[in-house]
Design a protein around this motif. Structure first.
Motif, PDB file in Angstrom:
ATOM      1  N   TRP A  19     -96.362   7.187  23.734  1.00  0.00           N
ATOM      2  CA  TRP A  19     -96.496   5.732  23.698  1.00  0.00           C
ATOM      3  C   TRP A  19     -96.192   5.174  22.312  1.00  0.00           C
ATOM      4  CZ3 TRP A  19     -99.964   2.389  27.052  1.00  0.00           C
ATOM      5  CH2 TRP A  19     -99.957   2.844  28.370  1.00  0.00           C
ATOM      6  N   GLN A  20     -96.634   5.870  21.294  1.00  0.00           N
ATOM      7  CA  GLN A  20     -96.432   5.359  19.947  1.00  0.00           C
ATOM      8  C   GLN A  20     -94.947   5.164  19.669  1.00  0.00           C
ATOM      9  OE1 GLN A  20     -99.251   6.482  17.093  1.00  0.00           O
ATOM     10  NE2 GLN A  20     -97.782   6.635  15.430  1.00  0.00           N
ATOM     11  N   ASP A  21     -94.139   6.140  20.059  1.00  0.00           N
ATOM     12  CA  ASP A  21     -92.691   6.024  19.856  1.00  0.00           C
ATOM     13  C   ASP A  21     -92.072   5.036  20.833  1.00  0.00           C
ATOM     14  OD1 ASP A  21     -92.735   7.858  17.781  1.00  0.00           O
ATOM     15  OD2 ASP A  21     -92.430   9.553  19.128  1.00  0.00           O
ATOM     16  N   ASP A  22     -92.455   5.132  22.116  1.00  0.00           N
ATOM     17  CA  ASP A  22     -91.875   4.256  23.141  1.00  0.00           C
ATOM     18  C   ASP A  22     -92.149   2.780  22.859  1.00  0.00           C
ATOM     19  OD1 ASP A  22     -91.107   6.551  24.418  1.00  0.00           O
ATOM     20  OD2 ASP A  22     -92.532   6.362  26.077  1.00  0.00           O
ATOM     21  N   LEU A  23     -93.359   2.469  22.439  1.00  0.00           N
ATOM     22  CA  LEU A  23     -93.764   1.074  22.270  1.00  0.00           C
ATOM     23  C   LEU A  23     -93.760   0.620  20.815  1.00  0.00           C
ATOM     24  CD1 LEU A  23     -96.737   1.000  24.810  1.00  0.00           C
ATOM     25  CD2 LEU A  23     -94.353   0.376  25.187  1.00  0.00           C
ATOM     26  N   GLY A  24     -93.477   1.532  19.908  1.00  0.00           N
ATOM     27  CA  GLY A  24     -93.480   1.153  18.496  1.00  0.00           C
ATOM     28  C   GLY A  24     -94.834   0.642  18.063  1.00  0.00           C
ATOM     29  N   SER A  25     -95.874   1.282  18.565  1.00  0.00           N
ATOM     30  CA  SER A  25     -97.239   0.833  18.294  1.00  0.00           C
ATOM     31  C   SER A  25     -98.151   2.029  18.072  1.00  0.00           C
ATOM     32  CB  SER A  25     -97.795   0.039  19.486  1.00  0.00           C
ATOM     33  OG  SER A  25     -96.986  -1.073  19.783  1.00  0.00           O
ATOM     34  N   THR A  26     -99.125   1.854  17.217  1.00  0.00           N
ATOM     35  CA  THR A  26    -100.196   2.832  17.128  1.00  0.00           C
ATOM     36  C   THR A  26    -101.100   2.581  18.324  1.00  0.00           C
ATOM     37  OG1 THR A  26    -100.080   2.820  14.726  1.00  0.00           O
ATOM     38  CG2 THR A  26    -102.106   3.675  15.713  1.00  0.00           C
ATOM     39  N   CYS A  27    -101.418   3.623  19.088  1.00  0.00           N
ATOM     40  CA  CYS A  27    -102.194   3.472  20.316  1.00  0.00           C
ATOM     41  C   CYS A  27    -103.429   4.370  20.257  1.00  0.00           C
ATOM     42  CB  CYS A  27    -101.369   3.885  21.533  1.00  0.00           C
ATOM     43  SG  CYS A  27     -99.771   3.073  21.656  1.00  0.00           S
ATOM     44  N   PHE A  28    -104.546   3.836  20.706  1.00  0.00           N
ATOM     45  CA  PHE A  28    -105.727   4.680  20.832  1.00  0.00           C
ATOM     46  C   PHE A  28    -106.646   4.147  21.916  1.00  0.00           C
ATOM     47  CE2 PHE A  28    -106.426   1.649  17.453  1.00  0.00           C
ATOM     48  CZ  PHE A  28    -107.713   1.179  17.649  1.00  0.00           C
ATOM     49  N   MET A  29    -107.448   5.059  22.452  1.00  0.00           N
ATOM     50  CA  MET A  29    -108.386   4.744  23.523  1.00  0.00           C
ATOM     51  C   MET A  29    -109.790   4.610  22.933  1.00  0.00           C
ATOM     52  SD  MET A  29    -107.699   4.492  26.820  1.00  0.00           S
ATOM     53  CE  MET A  29    -106.384   5.648  27.095  1.00  0.00           C
ATOM     54  N   THR A  30    -110.542   3.661  23.441  1.00  0.00           N
ATOM     55  CA  THR A  30    -111.915   3.475  22.993  1.00  0.00           C
ATOM     56  C   THR A  30    -112.733   2.916  24.163  1.00  0.00           C
ATOM     57  OG1 THR A  30    -113.294   2.547  21.215  1.00  0.00           O
ATOM     58  CG2 THR A  30    -111.540   1.130  22.077  1.00  0.00           C
ATOM     59  N   THR A  31    -113.978   2.570  23.905  1.00  0.00           N
ATOM     60  CA  THR A  31    -114.839   1.913  24.890  1.00  0.00           C
ATOM     61  C   THR A  31    -115.613   0.822  24.178  1.00  0.00           C
ATOM     62  OG1 THR A  31    -116.673   3.434  24.496  1.00  0.00           O
ATOM     63  CG2 THR A  31    -115.148   4.015  26.282  1.00  0.00           C
ATOM     64  N   PHE A  32    -116.297   0.000  24.936  1.00  0.00           N
ATOM     65  CA  PHE A  32    -117.162  -1.016  24.345  1.00  0.00           C
ATOM     66  C   PHE A  32    -118.305  -0.329  23.608  1.00  0.00           C
ATOM     67  CE2 PHE A  32    -115.261  -3.368  27.894  1.00  0.00           C
ATOM     68  CZ  PHE A  32    -114.833  -4.502  27.230  1.00  0.00           C
ATOM     69  N   VAL A  33    -118.724  -0.906  22.504  1.00  0.00           N
ATOM     70  CA  VAL A  33    -119.893  -0.403  21.783  1.00  0.00           C
ATOM     71  C   VAL A  33    -120.939  -1.499  21.740  1.00  0.00           C
ATOM     72  CG1 VAL A  33    -118.610   1.250  20.359  1.00  0.00           C
ATOM     73  CG2 VAL A  33    -118.971  -1.060  19.527  1.00  0.00           C
ATOM     74  N   SER A  34    -122.174  -1.088  21.600  1.00  0.00           N
ATOM     75  CA  SER A  34    -123.240  -2.084  21.526  1.00  0.00           C
ATOM     76  C   SER A  34    -124.348  -1.556  20.620  1.00  0.00           C
ATOM     77  CB  SER A  34    -123.792  -2.395  22.916  1.00  0.00           C
ATOM     78  OG  SER A  34    -124.334  -1.231  23.501  1.00  0.00           O
ATOM     79  N   ARG A  35    -125.285  -2.430  20.323  1.00  0.00           N
ATOM     80  CA  ARG A  35    -126.467  -2.071  19.555  1.00  0.00           C
ATOM     81  C   ARG A  35    -127.641  -2.771  20.217  1.00  0.00           C
ATOM     82  NH1 ARG A  35    -128.106  -6.323  16.932  1.00  0.00           N
ATOM     83  NH2 ARG A  35    -129.706  -5.153  15.866  1.00  0.00           N
ATOM     84  N   PRO A  36    -128.830  -2.170  20.139  1.00  0.00           N
ATOM     85  CA  PRO A  36    -130.001  -2.815  20.743  1.00  0.00           C
ATOM     86  C   PRO A  36    -130.405  -4.030  19.894  1.00  0.00           C
ATOM     87  CG  PRO A  36    -130.643  -0.792  19.642  1.00  0.00           C
ATOM     88  CD  PRO A  36    -129.148  -0.878  19.560  1.00  0.00           C
ATOM     89  N   GLU A  37    -130.163  -5.205  20.417  1.00  0.00           N
ATOM     90  CA  GLU A  37    -130.408  -6.420  19.626  1.00  0.00           C
ATOM     91  C   GLU A  37    -131.874  -6.577  19.230  1.00  0.00           C
ATOM     92  OE1 GLU A  37    -128.784 -10.953  19.470  1.00  0.00           O
ATOM     93  OE2 GLU A  37    -129.088 -10.059  21.421  1.00  0.00           O
ATOM     94  N   GLU A  38    -132.769  -6.039  20.063  1.00  0.00           N
ATOM     95  CA  GLU A  38    -134.198  -6.187  19.762  1.00  0.00           C
ATOM     96  C   GLU A  38    -134.643  -5.321  18.585  1.00  0.00           C
ATOM     97  OE1 GLU A  38    -133.563  -2.922  22.634  1.00  0.00           O
ATOM     98  OE2 GLU A  38    -132.934  -5.018  22.601  1.00  0.00           O
TER      99      GLU A  38
END
Length: 195
Positions: A167-186
């Motif tokens: 993908w990096q070569d095909d799209l000329g982009s740095t690509c990476f996978m991640t997920t949402f992150v959170s923190r306990p607001e309380e």
């Protein structure tokens, strides 16, 4: 993010004399996006981004992030923005739809008024978006004034199967996978990734 982390770290080193609400307020004085990081990680932001309403976390939906080689001038994107062409969709309804109607995998639940001028300035971003959608991702949109692009809803719901090889070569982009992150607001003493 760096400014928010620095504020949080300084507060921690000083023994937590400021509350998260105070850090959020101070962050809003420093920059538009800083206050967000003093939320739970999922928030409804209004104003310049400094008015925050924390929301329940979205969960572990895979997210593909692409950073094209091209850059954009934020000033030029805003200068190119057609104020008469701004979305007329109600942000509160979009937020409700994200929680109910199709959720994060419904493309019509996403609006970025800065995307059209950015795509007009740098048409190759449209090619990247089209390529991501053609590879089976359900939602693909530019983040802010660009040029980063995010995608949700991997092919067959399997981010691992979507693979990023080439993908990096095909799209000329740095690509990476991640997920949402959170923190306990309380818990005002916990930062992202510490819980």
């Amino acid at each position: 993010a760096d400014a928010a982390a620095a504020l949080f770290a300084a507060n921690r080193l000083a023994g937590y004399p400021a509350s998260m609400a105070q850090l959020r307020e101070w962050g809003g004085e420093l920059g538009s996006d800083i206050s967000f990081f003093f939320s739970s990680g999922t928030a409804y932001c209004t104003g310049r981004g400094e008015q925050i309403e924390s929301l329940p976390a979205f969960g572990s939906e895979p997210i593909l992030i692409l950073k094209p080689r091209e850059g954009l001038s934020t000033g030029l994107v805003y200068k190119t923005l057609d104020l008469d062409g701004l979305s007329a969709l109600d942000p509160d309804q979009l937020l409700k739809n994200m929680r109910t109607t199709g959720g994060l995998l419904e493309p019509t639940n996403f609006v970025n008024d800065l995307e059209p001028p950015a795509l007009a300035i740098e048409p190759r971003l449209t090619e990247i978006k089209e390529a991501v959608l053609a590879r089976g991702w359900r939602v693909c949109m530019m983040s802010g004034s660009g040029t980063s692009i995010f995608a949700l809803g991997p092919p067959d719901g399997d981010a691992a199967a979507a693979g990023l090889e080439g993908w990096q070569d095909d799209l000329g982009s740095t690509c990476f996978m991640t997920t949402f992150v959170s923190r306990p607001e309380e818990d005002e003493k916990v930062w992202y990734g510490e819980a």
